[in-house]
Scaffold this active site. Structure first.
Site, PDB file in Angstrom:
ATOM      1  N   ASP A 169       0.717  -1.483   0.121  1.00 35.53           N
ATOM      2  CA  ASP A 169      -0.118  -0.036  -0.142  1.00 35.53           C
ATOM      3  C   ASP A 169       0.708   1.210   0.180  1.00 35.53           C
ATOM      4  O   ASP A 169       1.980   1.358   0.414  1.00 35.53           O
ATOM      5  CB  ASP A 169      -0.875   0.092   1.370  1.00 35.53           C
ATOM      6  CG  ASP A 169      -2.119  -1.025   0.939  1.00 35.53           C
ATOM      7  OD1 ASP A 169      -1.888  -1.570   0.232  1.00 35.53           O
ATOM      8  OD2 ASP A 169      -3.101  -0.615   1.816  1.00 35.53           O
TER       9      ASP A 169
ATOM     10  N   HIS B 132       3.503  -2.263   3.073  1.00 36.06           N
ATOM     11  CA  HIS B 132       3.589  -1.100   2.514  1.00 36.06           C
ATOM     12  C   HIS B 132       5.161  -0.608   1.614  1.00 36.06           C
ATOM     13  O   HIS B 132       6.174  -0.861   2.107  1.00 36.06           O
ATOM     14  CB  HIS B 132       3.631   0.108   3.557  1.00 36.06           C
ATOM     15  CG  HIS B 132       2.308  -0.087   4.219  1.00 36.06           C
ATOM     16  ND1 HIS B 132       1.734  -1.051   5.383  1.00 36.06           N
ATOM     17  CD2 HIS B 132       1.038   0.870   4.274  1.00 36.06           C
ATOM     18  CE1 HIS B 132       0.641  -0.906   5.660  1.00 36.06           C
ATOM     19  NE2 HIS B 132      -0.063   0.279   5.154  1.00 36.06           N
TER      20      HIS B 132
END
Length: 345
Positions: free
Chosen positions: A166, A313
């Site tokens: 992400d 992430h």
């Protein structure tokens, strides 16, 4: 007694000059009586005119000497004709005879170029009106998506795992792509719209490596489930547009992941109307908080079940711990017999 007749004195013979004058006067008189053009004299004062058949000479003015603004007959071919140009009707006033124009030259009376011998010009056929296609039917409204249909598993199930990243693209994206290529792993990148617009080269690199894209909103607002409908619609649709533009023609965005997992019935419906699926996760090591590499690796190993979706992430801050943890997790996953898959859609 009759008078003897008086004898007239004889006139002196005419001089040569007088005789010449009498000759000229007589010749002119004779010429006038006979209607001749002239009579040759010793002085050469009158010359004969070499006109045929006694007609006055004819002066021919070329077509190019036509005065500016004079009317020119224009012939428009009609349908089904062979393209032969019809000449304008001749005037009633007689005209002097003009020499025949050579083949292929322009005629002075019509102003239309003569067609070379042996050629035929056909006019363009009149346009046939074509039937206008029926307007396309309006698209059918999207099928409503029921709450609770958020995806959190792989497409094929079994002993598979889906890696998702992400908040990128960011500084760590390139390092993560290198690691995935080393293990021949495909993953899903959930990108923030403004980051994709700022790093189109990285978006293209993700696609070129065979990975897939996910919409993660424009600005990552939280709590996402509390947004008004219009704002949620903007965050989802505008981010998708930014990602597609960064990726180039043919770019597909398959999923939308709400920031913080803030799904609700409204944003799920917006996502479905844009042709995407709502994507959650089943494993969250909270790598964004930088708990340390051992903590990230341990959480993944404890929470993972076959068919799981791991959340990590590649953007949003310092992701050096994520990169270090991925170096340990990839060989461990392979050793546990996991194969890599994309999320269900």
């Amino acid at each position: 007694m009759p008078q003897p007749a008086t004898r007239r004195p004889s006139l002196p013979p005419p001089t040569p000059r007088a005789a010449r004058r009498r000759l000229i006067v007589g010749c002119v008189a004779v010429a006038a009586a006979l209607g001749l053009a002239a009579c040759g004299t010793a002085s050469g004062a009158l010359q004969s005119q070499n006109s045929p058949s006694g007609q006055p000479p004819i002066t021919i003015t070329p077509a190019t000497d036509q005065p500016t603004g004079s009317p020119v007959a224009t012939v428009v071919p009609t349908p089904d004709s062979d393209g032969a140009s019809a000449s304008a009707a001749p005037p009633a006033v007689p005209k002097p005879r003009t020499p025949k124009a050579p083949t292929g030259t322009a005629t002075a009376t019509t102003g239309v170029p003569a067609t070379p011998a042996g050629s035929t010009t056909h006019p363009a056929a009149p346009a046939t009106p074509t039937a206008q296609p029926a307007p396309p039917a309006p698209p059918a409204p999207p099928t409503p998506v029921k709450p609770g249909t958020v995806i959190g598993s792989t497409a094929s199930g079994g002993r598979t795992v889906a890696l998702t990243f992400d908040d990128g693209p960011g500084p760590a994206t390139g390092q993560i792509l290198d690691l995935l290529a080393q293990y021949k792993v495909k993953a899903t990148f959930c990108e923030i719209g403004q980051n994709a617009a700022a790093n189109p080269a990285l978006v293209k690199r993700v696609l070129a490596a065979g990975h897939r894209l996910c919409d993660h909103s424009v600005h990552h607002p939280q709590p996402f489930a509390k947004l008004p409908h219009d704002q949620a619609a903007y965050e989802i649709s505008a981010a998708k547009d930014m990602i597609v533009q960064a990726g180039g023609p043919g770019t597909r965005v398959t999923w939308f992941r709400a920031p913080g997992g803030g799904f609700n019935a409204d944003n799920e419906q917006i996502t479905a109307s844009l042709g995407m699926s709502s994507l959650a996760w089943s494993v969250d090591p909270r790598d964004w908080s930088r708990p340390g590499v051992p903590a990230i690796v341990s959480t993944v190993q404890k929470q993972l079940k076959p068919g799981g979706v791991i959340l990590m992430h590649d953007g949003g801050g310092d992701r050096s711990q994520t990169v270090a943890a991925l170096k340990e997790l990839l060989p461990w996953l392979v050793a546990q017999g996991y194969t890599f898959d994309f999320p269900a859609a």
